[in-house]
Design a protein around this motif. Sequence first.
Motif, PDB file in Angstrom:
ATOM      1  N   GLY A 101       0.787  -1.224   0.000  1.00 55.08           N
ATOM      2  CA  GLY A 101       0.000   0.000   0.000  1.00 55.08           C
ATOM      3  C   GLY A 101       0.821   1.277   0.000  1.00 55.08           C
ATOM      4  O   GLY A 101       0.262   2.375   0.023  1.00 55.08           O
ATOM      5  N   ARG A 102       2.138   1.163  -0.016  1.00 54.57           N
ATOM      6  CA  ARG A 102       3.008   2.343   0.034  1.00 54.57           C
ATOM      7  C   ARG A 102       3.940   2.442  -1.167  1.00 54.57           C
ATOM      8  O   ARG A 102       4.156   3.496  -1.699  1.00 54.57           O
ATOM      9  N   GLY A 103       4.587   1.336  -1.537  1.00 58.54           N
ATOM     10  CA  GLY A 103       5.518   1.362  -2.646  1.00 58.54           C
ATOM     11  C   GLY A 103       6.793   0.617  -2.330  1.00 58.54           C
ATOM     12  O   GLY A 103       6.808  -0.333  -1.547  1.00 58.54           O
ATOM     13  N   ILE A 104       7.883   1.089  -2.944  1.00 63.11           N
ATOM     14  CA  ILE A 104       9.185   0.456  -2.779  1.00 63.11           C
ATOM     15  C   ILE A 104      10.097   1.429  -2.045  1.00 63.11           C
ATOM     16  O   ILE A 104      10.243   2.574  -2.454  1.00 63.11           O
ATOM     17  N   TYR A 105      10.670   0.954  -0.949  1.00 62.64           N
ATOM     18  CA  TYR A 105      11.580   1.764  -0.144  1.00 62.64           C
ATOM     19  C   TYR A 105      12.988   1.214  -0.312  1.00 62.64           C
ATOM     20  O   TYR A 105      13.196   0.017  -0.241  1.00 62.64           O
ATOM     21  N   LYS A 106      13.933   2.116  -0.515  1.00 58.63           N
ATOM     22  CA  LYS A 106      15.345   1.733  -0.545  1.00 58.63           C
ATOM     23  C   LYS A 106      15.977   2.260   0.729  1.00 58.63           C
ATOM     24  O   LYS A 106      15.859   3.441   1.046  1.00 58.63           O
ATOM     25  N   ARG A 107      16.634   1.378   1.493  1.00 59.49           N
ATOM     26  CA  ARG A 107      17.266   1.755   2.756  1.00 59.49           C
ATOM     27  C   ARG A 107      18.730   1.337   2.761  1.00 59.49           C
ATOM     28  O   ARG A 107      19.093   0.348   2.136  1.00 59.49           O
ATOM     29  N   ASP A 108      19.522   2.097   3.489  1.00 56.26           N
ATOM     30  CA  ASP A 108      20.904   1.730   3.729  1.00 56.26           C
ATOM     31  C   ASP A 108      20.897   0.526   4.682  1.00 56.26           C
ATOM     32  O   ASP A 108      20.282   0.578   5.751  1.00 56.26           O
ATOM     33  N   ALA A 109      21.552  -0.559   4.288  1.00 55.45           N
ATOM     34  CA  ALA A 109      21.512  -1.783   5.094  1.00 55.45           C
ATOM     35  C   ALA A 109      22.257  -1.642   6.420  1.00 55.45           C
ATOM     36  O   ALA A 109      21.909  -2.308   7.392  1.00 55.45           O
ATOM     37  N   THR A 110      23.261  -0.781   6.486  1.00 56.23           N
ATOM     38  CA  THR A 110      24.045  -0.679   7.725  1.00 56.23           C
ATOM     39  C   THR A 110      23.357   0.151   8.799  1.00 56.23           C
ATOM     40  O   THR A 110      23.511  -0.132   9.978  1.00 56.23           O
ATOM     41  N   LYS A 111      22.576   1.162   8.411  1.00 55.91           N
ATOM     42  CA  LYS A 111      21.947   2.049   9.395  1.00 55.91           C
ATOM     43  C   LYS A 111      20.427   2.087   9.307  1.00 55.91           C
ATOM     44  O   LYS A 111      19.774   2.647  10.166  1.00 55.91           O
ATOM     45  N   GLY A 112      19.865   1.552   8.233  1.00 57.14           N
ATOM     46  CA  GLY A 112      18.425   1.562   8.063  1.00 57.14           C
ATOM     47  C   GLY A 112      17.873   2.870   7.528  1.00 57.14           C
ATOM     48  O   GLY A 112      16.656   3.020   7.381  1.00 57.14           O
ATOM     49  N   GLU A 113      18.740   3.819   7.225  1.00 58.70           N
ATOM     50  CA  GLU A 113      18.286   5.129   6.755  1.00 58.70           C
ATOM     51  C   GLU A 113      17.562   5.007   5.422  1.00 58.70           C
ATOM     52  O   GLU A 113      17.986   4.275   4.531  1.00 58.70           O
ATOM     53  N   LEU A 114      16.478   5.777   5.292  1.00 59.13           N
ATOM     54  CA  LEU A 114      15.701   5.797   4.066  1.00 59.13           C
ATOM     55  C   LEU A 114      16.464   6.575   3.000  1.00 59.13           C
ATOM     56  O   LEU A 114      16.841   7.730   3.207  1.00 59.13           O
ATOM     57  N   LEU A 115      16.702   5.950   1.849  1.00 58.22           N
ATOM     58  CA  LEU A 115      17.453   6.569   0.766  1.00 58.22           C
ATOM     59  C   LEU A 115      16.568   6.993  -0.397  1.00 58.22           C
ATOM     60  O   LEU A 115      16.869   7.953  -1.091  1.00 58.22           O
ATOM     61  N   GLN A 116      15.470   6.257  -0.607  1.00 60.61           N
ATOM     62  CA  GLN A 116      14.639   6.519  -1.780  1.00 60.61           C
ATOM     63  C   GLN A 116      13.274   5.875  -1.580  1.00 60.61           C
ATOM     64  O   GLN A 116      13.166   4.817  -0.948  1.00 60.61           O
ATOM     65  N   VAL A 117      12.228   6.500  -2.133  1.00 61.61           N
ATOM     66  CA  VAL A 117      10.884   5.938  -2.100  1.00 61.61           C
ATOM     67  C   VAL A 117      10.285   6.032  -3.498  1.00 61.61           C
ATOM     68  O   VAL A 117      10.317   7.097  -4.122  1.00 61.61           O
ATOM     69  N   LEU A 118       9.763   4.919  -3.980  1.00 58.84           N
ATOM     70  CA  LEU A 118       8.987   4.902  -5.212  1.00 58.84           C
ATOM     71  C   LEU A 118       7.549   4.609  -4.807  1.00 58.84           C
ATOM     72  O   LEU A 118       7.232   3.486  -4.400  1.00 58.84           O
ATOM     73  N   LYS A 119       6.690   5.614  -4.862  1.00 56.78           N
ATOM     74  CA  LYS A 119       5.304   5.415  -4.441  1.00 56.78           C
ATOM     75  C   LYS A 119       4.580   4.547  -5.447  1.00 56.78           C
ATOM     76  O   LYS A 119       4.620   4.785  -6.646  1.00 56.78           O
ATOM     77  N   MET A 120       3.942   3.519  -4.908  1.00 55.72           N
ATOM     78  CA  MET A 120       3.211   2.571  -5.727  1.00 55.72           C
ATOM     79  C   MET A 120       2.121   1.984  -4.823  1.00 55.72           C
ATOM     80  O   MET A 120       2.400   1.110  -4.011  1.00 55.72           O
ATOM     81  N   PRO A 121       0.886   2.471  -4.900  1.00 54.89           N
ATOM     82  CA  PRO A 121      -0.131   2.061  -3.941  1.00 54.89           C
ATOM     83  C   PRO A 121      -0.529   0.588  -3.981  1.00 54.89           C
ATOM     84  O   PRO A 121      -0.963   0.040  -2.991  1.00 54.89           O
ATOM     85  N   SER A 122      -0.362  -0.050  -5.126  1.00 54.64           N
ATOM     86  CA  SER A 122      -0.749  -1.450  -5.227  1.00 54.64           C
ATOM     87  C   SER A 122       0.303  -2.200  -6.032  1.00 54.64           C
ATOM     88  O   SER A 122       0.487  -1.940  -7.215  1.00 54.64           O
ATOM     89  N   ILE A 123       0.990  -3.109  -5.372  1.00 56.95           N
ATOM     90  CA  ILE A 123       2.026  -3.897  -6.059  1.00 56.95           C
ATOM     91  C   ILE A 123       1.577  -5.352  -6.082  1.00 56.95           C
ATOM     92  O   ILE A 123       1.331  -5.949  -5.043  1.00 56.95           O
ATOM     93  N   ASP A 124       1.426  -5.895  -7.286  1.00 57.64           N
ATOM     94  CA  ASP A 124       1.125  -7.321  -7.342  1.00 57.64           C
ATOM     95  C   ASP A 124       2.269  -8.118  -7.957  1.00 57.64           C
ATOM     96  O   ASP A 124       2.209  -9.333  -8.036  1.00 57.64           O
ATOM     97  N   ARG A 125       3.339  -7.430  -8.368  1.00 60.02           N
ATOM     98  CA  ARG A 125       4.529  -8.120  -8.865  1.00 60.02           C
ATOM     99  C   ARG A 125       5.762  -7.410  -8.311  1.00 60.02           C
ATOM    100  O   ARG A 125       5.939  -6.225  -8.496  1.00 60.02           O
ATOM    101  N   PHE A 126       6.588  -8.149  -7.588  1.00 60.90           N
ATOM    102  CA  PHE A 126       7.851  -7.646  -7.036  1.00 60.90           C
ATOM    103  C   PHE A 126       8.822  -8.805  -7.137  1.00 60.90           C
ATOM    104  O   PHE A 126       8.873  -9.665  -6.265  1.00 60.90           O
ATOM    105  N   THR A 127       9.541  -8.870  -8.252  1.00 62.34           N
ATOM    106  CA  THR A 127      10.370 -10.033  -8.548  1.00 62.34           C
ATOM    107  C   THR A 127      11.775  -9.604  -8.925  1.00 62.34           C
ATOM    108  O   THR A 127      11.952  -8.818  -9.859  1.00 62.34           O
ATOM    109  N   GLN A 128      12.766 -10.122  -8.206  1.00 67.63           N
ATOM    110  CA  GLN A 128      14.153  -9.887  -8.576  1.00 67.63           C
ATOM    111  C   GLN A 128      14.480 -10.852  -9.705  1.00 67.63           C
ATOM    112  O   GLN A 128      14.458 -12.066  -9.529  1.00 67.63           O
TER     113      GLN A 128
END
Length: 154
Positions: A101-128
Amino acid sequence: MKIHYQQENVRTIEYDVDGYLTGIDPQGETVAKFKTVASVAYNAQYGTPITKDGQFVFIGTWERGLFCYSIKDQRLIWKQGPGRVRHIILVDSSLIVEMAGRGIYKRDATKGELLQVLKMPSIDRFTQLNESELLAGPLRGKYIHYHLPTLQPK
């Protein structure tokens, strides 16, 4: 619940219904056992990544957010809200997190700091797709092919 990895320090992690995580090395020896926020039903469905060196584990929860634990020290390193974590991908030193319901968040793995947000209210596919590609969406009716870890559309 068991999750297997190819890291040299931790080969398997297990967690039980009470959230206790057990780290097991390649020789089958227990290297850590400690209480976490993990849920067998939830984290079994969406995964629990660990760093390549097997030192840190990342656990997402629906209610409380994203948590980083030290496997070596068996303690909480950081936690970040909001909740509604669904999928977590670890790429280099970044976490790419699907937030329902929010989107994709990119965080720094060492500190958890928020680096980037891609707003996407409904995601039905999230595949690496591979080490450098993510398919996610829909966004305005389209699925987007992203470069990892930058999250730039391809």
